[in-house]
Design an enzyme around this catalytic site. Structure first.
Site, short mmCIF file in Angstrom:
data_model
loop_
_atom_site.label_atom_id
_atom_site.label_comp_id
_atom_site.label_asym_id
_atom_site.label_seq_id
_atom_site.Cartn_x
_atom_site.Cartn_y
_atom_site.Cartn_z
N GLN A 66 0.83 -1.20 0.00
CA GLN A 66 0.00 0.00 0.00
C GLN A 66 0.86 1.24 0.00
O GLN A 66 1.99 1.25 0.48
CB GLN A 66 -0.99 0.01 1.16
CG GLN A 66 -0.38 0.15 2.52
CD GLN A 66 -1.41 -0.03 3.62
OE1 GLN A 66 -2.30 -0.87 3.53
NE2 GLN A 66 -1.28 0.73 4.68
N GLY A 67 0.29 2.29 -0.58
CA GLY A 67 0.96 3.57 -0.64
C GLY A 67 -0.04 4.68 -0.36
O GLY A 67 -1.25 4.47 -0.37
N TYR A 68 0.50 5.88 -0.14
CA TYR A 68 -0.32 7.02 0.24
C TYR A 68 -0.13 8.16 -0.75
O TYR A 68 0.99 8.61 -0.99
CB TYR A 68 0.03 7.47 1.66
CG TYR A 68 -0.40 6.44 2.66
CD1 TYR A 68 -1.67 6.50 3.22
CD2 TYR A 68 0.41 5.36 2.98
CE1 TYR A 68 -2.09 5.52 4.11
CE2 TYR A 68 0.00 4.39 3.86
CZ TYR A 68 -1.26 4.47 4.42
OH TYR A 68 -1.68 3.49 5.29
N LEU A 69 -1.26 8.61 -1.31
CA LEU A 69 -1.27 9.79 -2.17
C LEU A 69 -1.34 11.05 -1.32
O LEU A 69 -0.90 12.11 -1.73
CB LEU A 69 -2.45 9.74 -3.14
CG LEU A 69 -2.39 8.58 -4.15
CD1 LEU A 69 -3.74 8.38 -4.82
CD2 LEU A 69 -1.30 8.85 -5.18
N ASN A 103 -0.28 3.61 9.91
CA ASN A 103 0.44 3.21 8.70
C ASN A 103 0.96 4.43 7.94
O ASN A 103 2.09 4.42 7.45
CB ASN A 103 -0.46 2.37 7.79
CG ASN A 103 -0.56 0.93 8.23
OD1 ASN A 103 -0.18 0.04 7.50
ND2 ASN A 103 -1.09 0.69 9.42
#
Length: 153
Positions: free
Chosen positions: A27-30, A142
């Site tokens: 997972q990644g965060y914009l 996270n």
């Protein structure tokens, strides 16, 4: 809008690894702004885009949408680095689902269990492998593990 009410705990031992089904997660965060967290997640062969509002106690608004895995792969390239890599094990204990996340990469060694509740005051039974509660410790979010990974604590 749905609402997320969640509590987090550290995990002791390894017994939990024998109790449920596991999936790999990237997972990644914009966006990691406290007012609006925007996450892209690939979990095995499914992908989601999730928007979360500001925390109020242990509650916050949450919107989650299924998206094609190919699009999630492209969006992950736009995300802040590093990506979060973990294995999630879902375990049912006394009728409640616990999600145990074992982290890798810059967060290697961190194991956190979460339980989602229907209300902030809902009672629940804790398995023996649940340790200290860290719900109010922002280091364990996270989105915060990007800038302050576990290996540098």
């Amino acid at each position: 809008m749905s609402v997320e009410i969640e509590r987090k705990f550290l995990v002791r031992g390894s017994l939990w690894k024998t109790l449920g089904e596991s999936v790999a997660i990237r997972q990644g965060y914009l966006s990691t702004h406290p007012d609006r967290v925007v996450r892209v997640r690939i979990e095995d062969d499914a992908a989601t885009l999730t928007i979360k509002g500001r925390m109020q106690g242990i509650t916050r608004g949450e919107w989650e949408y299924a998206i094609p895995v190919a699009e999630a792969d492209q969006l992950l390239k736009l995300c802040e680095r590093p990506l979060i890599e973990k294995t999630r094990t879902r375990i049912v204990h006394e009728g409640m689902v616990w999600e145990v996340d074992e982290f890798f990469g810059d967060n290697l060694g961190l194991v956190v269990a979460e339980i989602e509740l229907e209300s902030e005051g809902q009672a629940f039974a804790k398995p023996d492998w649940i340790a200290e509660e860290v719900t109010d410790d922002a280091r364990y979010f996270n989105a915060n593990l990007l800038r302050h990974p576990y290996i540098v604590w």
